[in-house]
Design a protein around this motif. Structure first.
Motif, PDB file in Angstrom:
ATOM      1  N   LEU A 241      32.100  34.013 -37.938  1.00 31.73           N
ATOM      2  CA  LEU A 241      30.989  33.484 -37.158  1.00 31.73           C
ATOM      3  C   LEU A 241      31.449  32.887 -35.830  1.00 31.73           C
ATOM      4  N   GLN A 242      32.650  32.359 -35.789  1.00 30.32           N
ATOM      5  CA  GLN A 242      33.200  31.913 -34.505  1.00 30.32           C
ATOM      6  C   GLN A 242      33.407  33.105 -33.591  1.00 30.32           C
ATOM      7  N   TYR A 243      33.871  34.213 -34.162  1.00 26.72           N
ATOM      8  CA  TYR A 243      34.056  35.413 -33.361  1.00 26.72           C
ATOM      9  C   TYR A 243      32.719  35.917 -32.837  1.00 26.72           C
ATOM     10  N   VAL A 244      31.680  35.906 -33.682  1.00 26.67           N
ATOM     11  CA  VAL A 244      30.349  36.335 -33.252  1.00 26.67           C
ATOM     12  C   VAL A 244      29.905  35.536 -32.043  1.00 26.67           C
ATOM     13  N   ASN A 245      30.072  34.217 -32.103  1.00 30.90           N
ATOM     14  CA  ASN A 245      29.659  33.352 -31.003  1.00 30.90           C
ATOM     15  C   ASN A 245      30.440  33.668 -29.735  1.00 30.90           C
ATOM     16  N   GLN A 246      31.752  33.847 -29.871  1.00 27.63           N
ATOM     17  CA  GLN A 246      32.579  34.156 -28.705  1.00 27.63           C
ATOM     18  C   GLN A 246      32.230  35.523 -28.131  1.00 27.63           C
ATOM     19  N   TYR A 247      31.929  36.479 -28.990  1.00 27.13           N
ATOM     20  CA  TYR A 247      31.568  37.796 -28.487  1.00 27.13           C
ATOM     21  C   TYR A 247      30.238  37.750 -27.751  1.00 27.13           C
ATOM     22  N   ARG A 248      29.287  37.018 -28.281  1.00 28.66           N
ATOM     23  CA  ARG A 248      27.999  36.877 -27.609  1.00 28.66           C
ATOM     24  C   ARG A 248      28.165  36.253 -26.220  1.00 28.66           C
ATOM     25  N   LEU A 249      29.038  35.274 -26.118  1.00 29.36           N
ATOM     26  CA  LEU A 249      29.282  34.637 -24.827  1.00 29.36           C
ATOM     27  C   LEU A 249      29.958  35.605 -23.859  1.00 29.36           C
ATOM     28  N   LEU A 250      30.839  36.444 -24.373  1.00 32.58           N
ATOM     29  CA  LEU A 250      31.501  37.436 -23.529  1.00 32.58           C
ATOM     30  C   LEU A 250      30.483  38.425 -22.970  1.00 32.58           C
ATOM     31  N   VAL A 251      29.586  38.916 -23.819  1.00 31.71           N
ATOM     32  CA  VAL A 251      28.553  39.847 -23.368  1.00 31.71           C
ATOM     33  C   VAL A 251      27.635  39.156 -22.352  1.00 31.71           C
ATOM     34  N   ALA A 252      27.303  37.895 -22.606  1.00 33.68           N
ATOM     35  CA  ALA A 252      26.454  37.142 -21.678  1.00 33.68           C
ATOM     36  C   ALA A 252      27.122  37.029 -20.317  1.00 33.68           C
ATOM     37  N   ALA A 253      28.419  36.731 -20.303  1.00 29.29           N
ATOM     38  CA  ALA A 253      29.147  36.603 -19.038  1.00 29.29           C
ATOM     39  C   ALA A 253      29.147  37.929 -18.283  1.00 29.29           C
ATOM     40  N   GLN A 254      29.336  39.018 -18.990  1.00 28.59           N
ATOM     41  CA  GLN A 254      29.289  40.335 -18.341  1.00 28.59           C
ATOM     42  C   GLN A 254      27.928  40.596 -17.725  1.00 28.59           C
ATOM     43  N   ASN A 255      26.881  40.279 -18.472  1.00 26.16           N
ATOM     44  CA  ASN A 255      25.528  40.510 -17.969  1.00 26.16           C
ATOM     45  C   ASN A 255      25.206  39.619 -16.780  1.00 26.16           C
ATOM     46  N   LEU A 256      25.686  38.400 -16.797  1.00 26.89           N
ATOM     47  CA  LEU A 256      25.466  37.498 -15.669  1.00 26.89           C
ATOM     48  C   LEU A 256      26.129  38.039 -14.402  1.00 26.89           C
ATOM     49  N   ALA A 257      27.314  38.597 -14.561  1.00 27.72           N
ATOM     50  CA  ALA A 257      28.066  39.082 -13.410  1.00 27.72           C
ATOM     51  C   ALA A 257      27.576  40.438 -12.911  1.00 27.72           C
ATOM     52  N   GLU A 258      27.035  41.259 -13.806  1.00 24.51           N
ATOM     53  CA  GLU A 258      26.770  42.648 -13.455  1.00 24.51           C
ATOM     54  C   GLU A 258      25.299  43.020 -13.354  1.00 24.51           C
ATOM     55  N   THR A 259      24.391  42.112 -13.740  1.00 26.66           N
ATOM     56  CA  THR A 259      22.966  42.436 -13.682  1.00 26.66           C
ATOM     57  C   THR A 259      22.196  41.322 -12.964  1.00 26.66           C
ATOM     58  N   ASP A 260      20.921  41.590 -12.707  1.00 20.66           N
ATOM     59  CA  ASP A 260      20.021  40.593 -12.115  1.00 20.66           C
ATOM     60  C   ASP A 260      19.009  40.092 -13.137  1.00 20.66           C
ATOM     61  N   TRP A 261      19.306  40.294 -14.422  1.00 23.38           N
ATOM     62  CA  TRP A 261      18.396  39.838 -15.463  1.00 23.38           C
ATOM     63  C   TRP A 261      18.263  38.319 -15.424  1.00 23.38           C
ATOM     64  N   GLN A 262      17.121  37.837 -15.857  1.00 20.86           N
ATOM     65  CA  GLN A 262      16.906  36.404 -15.960  1.00 20.86           C
ATOM     66  C   GLN A 262      17.903  35.793 -16.951  1.00 20.86           C
ATOM     67  N   ILE A 263      18.343  34.573 -16.655  1.00 24.11           N
ATOM     68  CA  ILE A 263      19.336  33.933 -17.518  1.00 24.11           C
ATOM     69  C   ILE A 263      18.783  33.735 -18.932  1.00 24.11           C
ATOM     70  N   SER A 264      17.517  33.350 -19.015  1.00 21.58           N
ATOM     71  CA  SER A 264      16.913  33.165 -20.338  1.00 21.58           C
ATOM     72  C   SER A 264      16.857  34.486 -21.100  1.00 21.58           C
ATOM     73  N   GLU A 265      16.626  35.573 -20.370  1.00 14.15           N
ATOM     74  CA  GLU A 265      16.585  36.899 -20.986  1.00 14.15           C
ATOM     75  C   GLU A 265      17.965  37.294 -21.507  1.00 14.15           C
ATOM     76  N   ILE A 266      18.999  36.949 -20.752  1.00 12.39           N
ATOM     77  CA  ILE A 266      20.366  37.259 -21.175  1.00 12.39           C
ATOM     78  C   ILE A 266      20.727  36.465 -22.423  1.00 12.39           C
ATOM     79  N   GLY A 267      20.417  35.163 -22.400  1.00 16.49           N
ATOM     80  CA  GLY A 267      20.728  34.331 -23.558  1.00 16.49           C
ATOM     81  C   GLY A 267      20.049  34.826 -24.816  1.00 16.49           C
ATOM     82  N   ASP A 268      18.756  35.132 -24.699  1.00 15.38           N
ATOM     83  CA  ASP A 268      18.003  35.615 -25.855  1.00 15.38           C
ATOM     84  C   ASP A 268      18.520  36.971 -26.312  1.00 15.38           C
ATOM     85  N   GLY A 269      18.856  37.844 -25.346  1.00 12.22           N
ATOM     86  CA  GLY A 269      19.339  39.173 -25.678  1.00 12.22           C
ATOM     87  C   GLY A 269      20.721  39.176 -26.303  1.00 12.22           C
ATOM     88  N   CYS A 270      21.435  38.063 -26.162  1.00 17.39           N
ATOM     89  CA  CYS A 270      22.771  37.962 -26.762  1.00 17.39           C
ATOM     90  C   CYS A 270      22.757  37.193 -28.073  1.00 17.39           C
TER      91      CYS A 270
END
Length: 301
Positions: A241-270
């Motif tokens: 479960l720690q790995y799940v959390n870290q992986y979700r944060l990694l995907v969120a960071a990628q989306n923040l850097a590479e897309t224009d999606w809303q931050i709330s949308e990224i958080g929910d989508g991760c």
């Protein structure tokens, strides 16, 4: 051939299927600037060559961990679970890597190159990784060849394909000639657990945006919850479960850097149902809020 600044190229199977280069020339070069980029746990059918340009990195290959200093490098064999991060997150690090499919050198699988050199190397179960040091003559030569091949791919001048194939062929020959001196026996139990980890990582990446329970992760490898916990501790040094959390944060960071999606949308989508929790976890990992991370990523482009 453009240089990729991101090494986060795993797909939803955790095994990389992104084309490194092209069908016609299956090789690509990457520049990875730590700690902004994390090479998370992954594996691929291609071979990988790494050279540390600045700082130091911790390279993990299955249960084995290596400290690579500036000027050193490594070879990671096909289908080997591995990850990398800066040894000092404050100082950071910079690496150059080349990821290439063996067919670039071997051609068809019934060629003499496959039969005599590539198959024995790729299928050598005791040869998952090879470190390169400037202090050893043949390894220093390999490092020089990695550097030349990387530059050739990056610069993309007329005829670079021939020069890159030549450098990579010479590297493979060096690895083939020296592999018998570098073999480290890996227990069968460890190999089995690494295969289980691959199955569980695949499950996590396919379902990270959903509610994930320990039971589901364990079922992906057909093992008990206690065995699942033990495998993660032994191979990855963390809990599922720690790995799940870290992986979700990694995907969120990628989306923040590479897309224009809303931050709330990224958080929910991760998989972060509550925005406050997402922001707090993100800041804990990256030292800044999601908004600050996005602004910094855009300023560097």
């Amino acid at each position: 051939m453009p240089i990729s600044s991101s090494a986060s190229y795993t797909d939803t199977t955790k095994r990389e299927t992104k084309s490194h280069g092209s069908v016609f020339f299956p090789a690509a070069c990457y520049e990875v600037d730590f700690p902004d980029v994390l090479i998370s746990w992954h594996w691929h059918s291609e071979l990988e060559l790494i050279m540390v340009e600045k700082g130091r990195i911790n390279l993990s290959v299955g249960t084995r961990q290596f400290l690579l200093k500036e000027g050193s490098g490594a070879f990671v064999n096909a289908d080997i679970l591995h990850m990398a991060k800066a040894a000092d997150e404050i100082q950071g690090a910079l690496i150059h890597s080349i990821v290439f499919h063996p067919r670039l050198i071997g051609g068809t699988e019934n060629s003499i190159y496959w039969e005599k050199y590539l198959n024995p190397l790729i299928n050598n179960n005791g040869y998952s990784v090879q470190l390169f040091s400037e202090d050893i003559n043949w390894q220093r030569e390999v490092l020089d060849r990695i550097q030349r091949a990387w530059i050739e791919i990056a610069v993309d001048k007329h005829g670079y394909e021939f020069r890159v194939r030549n450098e990579l062929s010479e590297i493979i020959l060096q690895l083939f000639d020296h592999q018998q001196h570098e073999i480290i026996s890996i227990p069968q139990k460890t190999r089995r657990n690494e295969q289980r980890i691959k199955q569980m990582l695949k499950y996590i990446q396919e379902h990270y945006y959903e509610t994930i329970l320990l039971e589901g992760i364990a079922e992906a490898a057909a093992i008990s919850k206690s065995e699942c916990l033990r495998c993660f501790r032994e191979i990855l040094g963390t809990t599922p479960l720690q790995y799940v959390n870290q992986y979700r944060l990694l995907v969120a960071a990628q989306n923040l850097a590479e897309t224009d999606w809303q931050i709330s949308e990224i958080g929910d989508g991760c998989g972060f149902g509550e925005m406050g929790y997402f922001s707090a976890q993100f800041k804990k990992k990256y030292g800044m809020t999601p908004t600050e991370y996005r602004n910094r990523a855009k300023s560097r482009k």
